[in-house]
Write a protein that holds these residues in place. Structure first.
Motif, PDB file in Angstrom:
ATOM      1  N   VAL A 264       0.816  -1.249  -0.008  1.00 17.10           N
ATOM      2  CA  VAL A 264       0.245   0.074   0.031  1.00 17.10           C
ATOM      3  C   VAL A 264       0.940   1.261  -0.082  1.00 17.10           C
ATOM      4  O   VAL A 264       0.454   2.051  -0.766  1.00 17.10           O
ATOM      5  CB  VAL A 264      -0.816   0.092   1.272  1.00 17.10           C
ATOM      6  CG1 VAL A 264      -1.493   1.452   1.436  1.00 17.10           C
ATOM      7  CG2 VAL A 264      -2.026  -0.882   1.050  1.00 17.10           C
ATOM      8  N   MET A 265       1.870   1.194   0.942  1.00 16.79           N
ATOM      9  CA  MET A 265       2.682   2.549   0.953  1.00 16.79           C
ATOM     10  C   MET A 265       3.567   2.730  -0.418  1.00 16.79           C
ATOM     11  O   MET A 265       3.651   3.763  -0.683  1.00 16.79           O
ATOM     12  CB  MET A 265       3.930   2.281   2.204  1.00 16.79           C
ATOM     13  CG  MET A 265       3.148   2.278   3.496  1.00 16.79           C
ATOM     14  SD  MET A 265       2.062   3.666   3.920  1.00 16.79           S
ATOM     15  CE  MET A 265       3.367   4.923   3.814  1.00 16.79           C
ATOM     16  N   VAL A 266       3.954   1.513  -1.068  1.00 18.33           N
ATOM     17  CA  VAL A 266       4.797   1.796  -2.259  1.00 18.33           C
ATOM     18  C   VAL A 266       3.790   2.264  -3.349  1.00 18.33           C
ATOM     19  O   VAL A 266       4.198   3.123  -4.079  1.00 18.33           O
ATOM     20  CB  VAL A 266       5.375   0.388  -2.699  1.00 18.33           C
ATOM     21  CG1 VAL A 266       5.750   0.244  -4.246  1.00 18.33           C
ATOM     22  CG2 VAL A 266       6.527   0.032  -1.813  1.00 18.33           C
ATOM     23  N   PHE A 267       2.659   1.729  -3.462  1.00 17.82           N
ATOM     24  CA  PHE A 267       1.685   2.245  -4.504  1.00 17.82           C
ATOM     25  C   PHE A 267       1.325   3.504  -4.200  1.00 17.82           C
ATOM     26  O   PHE A 267       1.326   4.384  -5.237  1.00 17.82           O
ATOM     27  CB  PHE A 267       0.221   1.237  -4.433  1.00 17.82           C
ATOM     28  CG  PHE A 267      -0.443   1.484  -5.639  1.00 17.82           C
ATOM     29  CD1 PHE A 267       0.049   1.354  -6.909  1.00 17.82           C
ATOM     30  CD2 PHE A 267      -1.966   1.504  -5.547  1.00 17.82           C
ATOM     31  CE1 PHE A 267      -0.876   1.549  -8.059  1.00 17.82           C
ATOM     32  CE2 PHE A 267      -2.821   1.605  -6.360  1.00 17.82           C
ATOM     33  CZ  PHE A 267      -2.344   1.739  -7.866  1.00 17.82           C
ATOM     34  N   LYS A 268       0.903   4.036  -3.059  1.00 16.87           N
ATOM     35  CA  LYS A 268       0.735   5.506  -2.576  1.00 16.87           C
ATOM     36  C   LYS A 268       1.958   6.103  -3.317  1.00 16.87           C
ATOM     37  O   LYS A 268       1.618   7.444  -3.805  1.00 16.87           O
ATOM     38  CB  LYS A 268       0.443   5.664  -1.245  1.00 16.87           C
ATOM     39  CG  LYS A 268       0.040   7.206  -0.856  1.00 16.87           C
ATOM     40  CD  LYS A 268       0.172   7.164   0.806  1.00 16.87           C
ATOM     41  CE  LYS A 268       1.810   7.279   1.239  1.00 16.87           C
ATOM     42  NZ  LYS A 268       2.208   8.525   1.057  1.00 16.87           N
ATOM     43  N   SER A 269       3.064   6.023  -2.936  1.00 20.63           N
ATOM     44  CA  SER A 269       4.272   6.769  -3.212  1.00 20.63           C
ATOM     45  C   SER A 269       4.576   6.868  -4.624  1.00 20.63           C
ATOM     46  O   SER A 269       4.863   8.094  -5.101  1.00 20.63           O
ATOM     47  CB  SER A 269       5.631   5.835  -2.479  1.00 20.63           C
ATOM     48  OG  SER A 269       6.594   6.885  -2.936  1.00 20.63           O
TER      49      SER A 269
END
Length: 388
Positions: A264-269
């Motif tokens: 989730v954090m990678v996609f958001k970034s």
């Protein structure tokens, strides 16, 4: 490739892969495709930077600590006492109150904690796994549009250069509408209300939650530190031994959950670095009036990421001309935050949604129709207030 098209392609790909693969793996694939389409091989460096960033690591640790606190309270019988007492006092309405209480804590995946508390009551009150999932998931998130502990509110107020109170004053009606919509799920549930001394005594077991609220709200101490203090308090109170926490940690450290948080954090970034959300808003604005364009953009960002911070950190900075900066336009801000909230709540990538469904032994697809109905009603109530 066009940024808007790349974002849409990645979202569709993730939604298709979820049916076949682990949700975390699906999201990593979607991130990789979006990164490559927009940046070429440099996109994988963007992903790696997000993967090892301090923010990502911190959120993973917070998830682990949140689960540790929840499972420690379960292991030592604290959650069982609370759940049993509330079930005797207010019956099946425990499925509302318990998620509401736990919802005061901005824990990624925190719905699992309330789900664990409600687990023993599902059979007792003959609730279907689908209804238990929806009640726990929906009412766990009632506070997220205005409660100042949530990072989305903290980030949003900073982006708009306004204080938390003004921000919350504009967005709290969303929570009222969410409660009204959520009450549709209570049809046919047992009704009773009787508070006694035993209830008050059992509720004292919520002192770890009180500690968190005191430290994070009143004293403004970092949530990670506050969680450590709460866990320490439970350990001292219950005289925990190392072997106790060995058993607790076996439940706490779940590989699938950790992978999902990283994903989730990678996609958001990737979405944030690429500026794909800004491109999407520009394209939408050519076809729709500003309020509708702002609503669609923020809802899309929330839906794509499944986390509250996304619409505050990605969509909101693009919409400052619509919401106002410093002197905010309350009804415009309410519309934007409502769109993000509804997008996140409808997202099959939402950690709490997936965890709750898995815990109660059902599938996201079996609850989605009802979830869509209450989310749609919430959206309609927001639009009615906006247009008045």
């Amino acid at each position: 490739m066009d940024q808007t098209l790349a974002l849409v392609v990645s979202i569709v790909l993730v939604l298709i892969l979820i049916r076949k693969l682990n949700i975390g793996i699906s999201l990593f694939v979607g991130s990789a495709v979006l990164s490559y389409l927009l940046f070429g091989f440099y996109g994988f460096e963007v992903m790696l930077n997000a993967l090892v960033s301090l923010q990502t690591i911190k959120i993973v640790i917070i998830v682990i600590l949140a689960f540790t606190l929840g499972y420690a309270m379960e292991y030592f019988g604290m959650l069982g006492e609370i759940a049993e007492s509330l079930s005797e006092s207010i019956g099946a309405y425990s499925f509302i109150l318990i998620p509401l209480l736990i919802g005061l804590l901005p824990m990624p995946g925190g719905a699992l904690i309330s789900a664990v508390m409600l687990g023993p009551l599902v059979k007792k009150y003959a609730l279907s796994p689908e209804k238990a999932t929806l009640l726990n998931y929906w009412f766990r998130h009632i506070w997220v549009t205005f409660w100042p502990l949530y990072p989305s509110i903290i980030i949003g107020s900073a982006v708009l250069n306004t204080d938390l109170f003004k921000f919350a004053s504009a967005t709290f009606p969303i929570s009222i509408f969410a409660v009204i919509s959520g009450l549709l799920l209570t049809r046919g549930m047992e009704r009773k209300f009787r508070i006694g001394k035993d209830t008050a005594k059992a509720l004292l077991n919520l002192y770890p939650v009180a500690i968190l609220i005191l430290l994070t709200v009143a004293m403004k101490i970092d949530l990670l530190v506050s969680l450590l203090v709460s866990i320490a308090a439970v350990s001292i109170h219950r005289r925990a031994k190392i072997r106790d926490f060995e058993k607790i940690m076996k439940k706490t450290v779940d590989r699938k959950i950790i992978i999902l948080v990283f994903a989730v954090m990678v996609f958001k970034s990737v979405i944030e670095v690429s500026g794909a959300a800004e491109s999407l808003f520009t394209d939408i604005s050519l076809e729709f009036p500003a309020p509708i364009a702002a609503f669609i953009l923020t809802l899309t960002v929330g839906f794509a990421t499944g986390i509250e911070m996304s619409y505050s950190s990605i969509a909101l900075p693009l919409l400052t001309s619509f919401t106002g900066v410093g002197n905010i336009i309350p009804h415009n801000l309410m519309l934007v935050i409502a769109a993000g909230y509804i997008g996140v709540m409808l997202s099959p990538l939402h950690l709490c949604y997936v965890l709750t469904a898995e815990y109660f032994g059902t599938e996201v697809s079996r609850t989605y129709r009802q979830l869509f109905v209450i989310a749609f009603i919430t959206a309609m109530l927001v639009w009615i207030l906006y247009l008045l």
